[in-house]
Enzyme design. Structure first.
Site, mmCIF file in Angstrom:
data_model
loop_
_atom_site.group_PDB
_atom_site.id
_atom_site.type_symbol
_atom_site.label_atom_id
_atom_site.label_comp_id
_atom_site.label_asym_id
_atom_site.label_seq_id
_atom_site.Cartn_x
_atom_site.Cartn_y
_atom_site.Cartn_z
ATOM 1 N N CYS A 23 -58.788 62.500 9.638
ATOM 2 C CA CYS A 23 -59.958 60.809 9.528
ATOM 3 C C CYS A 23 -61.177 61.691 10.751
ATOM 4 O O CYS A 23 -61.652 62.648 10.059
ATOM 5 C CB CYS A 23 -59.487 59.647 9.887
ATOM 6 S SG CYS A 23 -60.771 58.160 9.248
ATOM 7 N N HIS A 57 -54.685 58.291 6.727
ATOM 8 C CA HIS A 57 -54.081 58.549 8.181
ATOM 9 C C HIS A 57 -52.514 58.857 7.350
ATOM 10 O O HIS A 57 -52.153 57.359 7.236
ATOM 11 C CB HIS A 57 -53.989 56.914 8.046
ATOM 12 C CG HIS A 57 -55.639 56.960 8.610
ATOM 13 N ND1 HIS A 57 -56.168 56.436 9.882
ATOM 14 C CD2 HIS A 57 -57.255 56.168 8.248
ATOM 15 C CE1 HIS A 57 -57.389 56.596 9.849
ATOM 16 N NE2 HIS A 57 -57.695 56.150 8.491
ATOM 17 N N GLU A 94 -49.723 58.812 9.621
ATOM 18 C CA GLU A 94 -49.175 58.255 11.197
ATOM 19 C C GLU A 94 -48.974 57.191 10.028
ATOM 20 O O GLU A 94 -47.960 56.657 10.516
ATOM 21 C CB GLU A 94 -50.575 58.139 11.924
ATOM 22 C CG GLU A 94 -51.181 57.192 12.241
ATOM 23 C CD GLU A 94 -52.348 57.581 11.372
ATOM 24 O OE1 GLU A 94 -53.605 56.720 11.634
ATOM 25 O OE2 GLU A 94 -52.817 58.578 10.454
#
Length: 229
Positions: A111, A210, A212
């Protein structure tokens, strides 16, 4: 054989736990999990712009998401929707990134991390995507993830990981306007850059979504593997 040590750029923010309500150096644990579950050792790096000597002790660098980059760094006035500058974070992460690239150290940008890569490669950002794209698909509202498809360039690192097309999560109101010399290898259907890389480097990849939060094991494993070489 020891695990590769990967620095994750942390940032300063207010945090509350137990009896404490103080300024702290923080990072989402999902980034730490992504690294450790893929065979790496995570090391959280507080903002520090004195030098990049810590890279002597690292095998890779991960730049996570977070606050907007100061638009003065790409020659623009601040848009009303752009965050107040976080000078300590911008300065510290840009110092580390430039030094890591010079060393050909593996870099993963997430990001904001992708946007930092674009800046270092001579690019610029859109400060508020609804002004440019005419919709809020990339960030439906604060704290709510969007979802959309991304198409990848054949033969790219991103395509090797994801194939020609995949669906990703999304929570960002800024994006790449000009990628400079960084190669864009993934775009959403509205044309926004969603992945970019430097094929001349061992591993330099930025993604706008994202991973994660989606436990993207393929991406983290590829990154950690490159750090072990």
């Amino acid at each position: 054989m020891s695990r590769p040590v990967i620095g994750i750029a942390g940032y300063r923010d207010r945090a509350r736990w137990n009896i404490w309500d103080v300024e702290a150096t923080v990072i989402q644990h999902s980034f730490v999990h992504g690294i450790t579950a893929s065979g790496g050792r995570a090391l959280v790096l507080p903002p520090d712009d004195r030098d990049a000597d810590v890279l002597d002790r690292l095998d890779g660098l991960l730049l996570p998401g977070g606050a907007d980059i100061d638009p003065a760094r790409y020659g623009e006035a601040r848009h009303p929707a752009t965050d107040e500058p976080r000078e300590d974070r911008d300065a510290g992460e840009l110092l580390l990134l430039r030094a890591a690239l010079k060393r050909d150290m593996p870099v993963l940008g997430v990001c904001r991390g992708l946007q930092l890569l674009a800046l270092v490669y001579g690019g610029t950002l859109h400060q508020h995507l609804p002004d440019v794209l005419g919709h809020t698909e990339h960030c439906p509202r604060e704290g709510v993830l969007g979802e959309h498809a991304v198409a990848f360039t054949g033969g790219s690192l991103a395509a090797t990981l994801y194939g020609p097309r995949t669906v990703v999560n999304s929570h960002h109101h800024q994006g790449i306007a000009d990628s400079g010399t960084l190669r864009v290898t993934g775009r959403s259907d509205d044309g926004l850059a969603e992945a970019a890389e430097d094929p001349a480097k061992r591993f330099v990849l930025g993604v706008q979504w994202h991973p994660e939060l989606s436990d993207d094991r393929a991406l983290f494993e590829a990154f950690v593997t490159s750090c072990a070489l």
